[in-house]
Design a protein around this motif. Structure first.
Motif, PDB file in Angstrom:
ATOM      1  N   SER A  47       1.062  -0.821  -0.156  1.00  0.00           N
ATOM      2  CA  SER A  47      -0.244  -0.413   0.016  1.00  0.00           C
ATOM      3  C   SER A  47       0.804   1.140  -0.241  1.00  0.00           C
ATOM      4  CB  SER A  47      -0.769  -0.123   1.123  1.00  0.00           C
ATOM      5  OG  SER A  47      -2.036   1.310   1.664  1.00  0.00           O
ATOM      6  N   GLY A  48       0.420   1.943  -1.135  1.00  0.00           N
ATOM      7  CA  GLY A  48       1.244   3.534  -0.963  1.00  0.00           C
ATOM      8  C   GLY A  48       2.563   3.530  -1.740  1.00  0.00           C
ATOM      9  N   ALA A  49       3.073   1.989  -2.418  1.00  0.00           N
ATOM     10  CA  ALA A  49       4.263   2.007  -2.878  1.00  0.00           C
ATOM     11  C   ALA A  49       4.030   2.143  -4.577  1.00  0.00           C
ATOM     12  CB  ALA A  49       4.668   0.339  -2.709  1.00  0.00           C
ATOM     13  N   LEU A  50       2.918   2.207  -5.046  1.00  0.00           N
ATOM     14  CA  LEU A  50       2.716   2.452  -6.349  1.00  0.00           C
ATOM     15  C   LEU A  50       2.162   3.856  -6.912  1.00  0.00           C
ATOM     16  CD1 LEU A  50       1.496  -0.140  -9.035  1.00  0.00           C
ATOM     17  CD2 LEU A  50       0.702   2.167  -9.385  1.00  0.00           C
ATOM     18  N   ARG A  51       2.086   4.501  -7.196  1.00  0.00           N
ATOM     19  CA  ARG A  51       1.633   5.676  -7.309  1.00  0.00           C
ATOM     20  C   ARG A  51       0.728   5.402  -8.776  1.00  0.00           C
ATOM     21  NH1 ARG A  51       0.822   8.854  -2.776  1.00  0.00           N
ATOM     22  NH2 ARG A  51       1.116  10.558  -3.546  1.00  0.00           N
ATOM     23  N   LEU A  52      -0.789   5.503  -8.928  1.00  0.00           N
ATOM     24  CA  LEU A  52      -1.334   5.591 -10.326  1.00  0.00           C
ATOM     25  C   LEU A  52      -1.628   7.187 -10.378  1.00  0.00           C
ATOM     26  CD1 LEU A  52      -4.509   3.633  -8.420  1.00  0.00           C
ATOM     27  CD2 LEU A  52      -2.270   2.488  -9.961  1.00  0.00           C
ATOM     28  N   GLY A  90       0.881   3.274 -14.126  1.00  0.00           N
ATOM     29  CA  GLY A  90       1.880   4.404 -13.563  1.00  0.00           C
ATOM     30  C   GLY A  90       3.961   3.849 -13.959  1.00  0.00           C
ATOM     31  N   ARG A  91       3.855   5.095 -13.983  1.00  0.00           N
ATOM     32  CA  ARG A  91       5.307   4.957 -13.524  1.00  0.00           C
ATOM     33  C   ARG A  91       6.353   4.044 -12.943  1.00  0.00           C
ATOM     34  NH1 ARG A  91       9.011   5.194 -17.679  1.00  0.00           N
ATOM     35  NH2 ARG A  91       7.293   7.066 -18.821  1.00  0.00           N
ATOM     36  N   GLN A  92       7.035   3.187 -12.804  1.00  0.00           N
ATOM     37  CA  GLN A  92       8.539   2.708 -12.145  1.00  0.00           C
ATOM     38  C   GLN A  92       9.433   2.878 -12.063  1.00  0.00           C
ATOM     39  OE1 GLN A  92       8.723  -2.529 -12.775  1.00  0.00           O
ATOM     40  NE2 GLN A  92       9.690  -2.271 -11.186  1.00  0.00           N
ATOM     41  N   ASP A  93      10.011   3.126 -12.856  1.00  0.00           N
ATOM     42  CA  ASP A  93      11.376   4.010 -13.214  1.00  0.00           C
ATOM     43  C   ASP A  93      11.194   4.858 -14.285  1.00  0.00           C
ATOM     44  OD1 ASP A  93      12.235   2.186 -15.005  1.00  0.00           O
ATOM     45  OD2 ASP A  93      13.417   1.110 -13.403  1.00  0.00           O
TER      46      ASP A  93
END
Length: 172
Positions: A47-52, A90-93
């Motif tokens: 939770s919170g580790a990925l930003r849509l 979303g962007r991973q890197d």
């Protein structure tokens, strides 16, 4: 020969290939299939580790909200898979994006799938379902082409379902 070049140029313009795709490839080196640019299934981050993120831009790069085509491995992880549309969420890197796959097989009533309707990613105009249970990492060089983008309302429905399931937040 000139006739074939004209046809290939016309088809290439219709498909909006990635800026990074510069040659026709065989099945063995299909974008996203092998090597550092392979599309890989991931365990969902905490939770919170990925930003849509929603920011489609028809520029040949995979952006949040866009449906792009890449090679996606089958769940059996035995080297098989297929070229299919995925929704970038979303962007991973700098080199990878998070995505979920789309399917045209009806999944009404299945809690792991969300109906997103039809779009330009499917040449037959069939309705699609987003698989909110599986997450993929797509390398920018593993994307074969941009197909289209979800409108903001449909992306918001997908983002809401992912927020409820995983606790991921929408980037502002």
């Amino acid at each position: 020969m000139t006739k074939h070049k004209g046809l290939l140029a016309m088809l290439g313009g219709l498909l909006r290939p990635s800026k990074r795709t510069t040659r026709i490839v065989g099945e063995e080196d299909q974008p996203g299939r092998t090597g550092v640019s392979a599309t890989i299934e991931l365990a969902p981050p905490a939770s919170g580790a990925l930003r849509l993120h929603y920011a489609p831009a028809p520029d040949g790069d995979p952006d949040g909200g866009e449906v792009v085509w890449t090679w996606v491995p089958y769940a059996e992880r035995d080297g098989r898979g297929k070229d299919r549309p995925v929704l970038v969420i979303g962007r991973q890197d700098a080199e990878r994006v998070y995505a979920i796959k789309l399917t045209s097989q009806s999944r009404d009533g299945d809690r792991d799938f969300l109906h997103v309707g039809s779009g330009a990613w499917d040449s037959k105009g069939r309705p699609s379902w987003a698989d909110i249970d599986q997450l993929y990492s797509v390398h920018v060089d593993g994307m074969r082409r941009e197909a289209s983008a979800l409108d903001p309302e449909r992306f918001a429905r997908v983002a809401d379902a992912l927020q409820r399931r995983y606790g991921w937040k929408v980037a502002s």
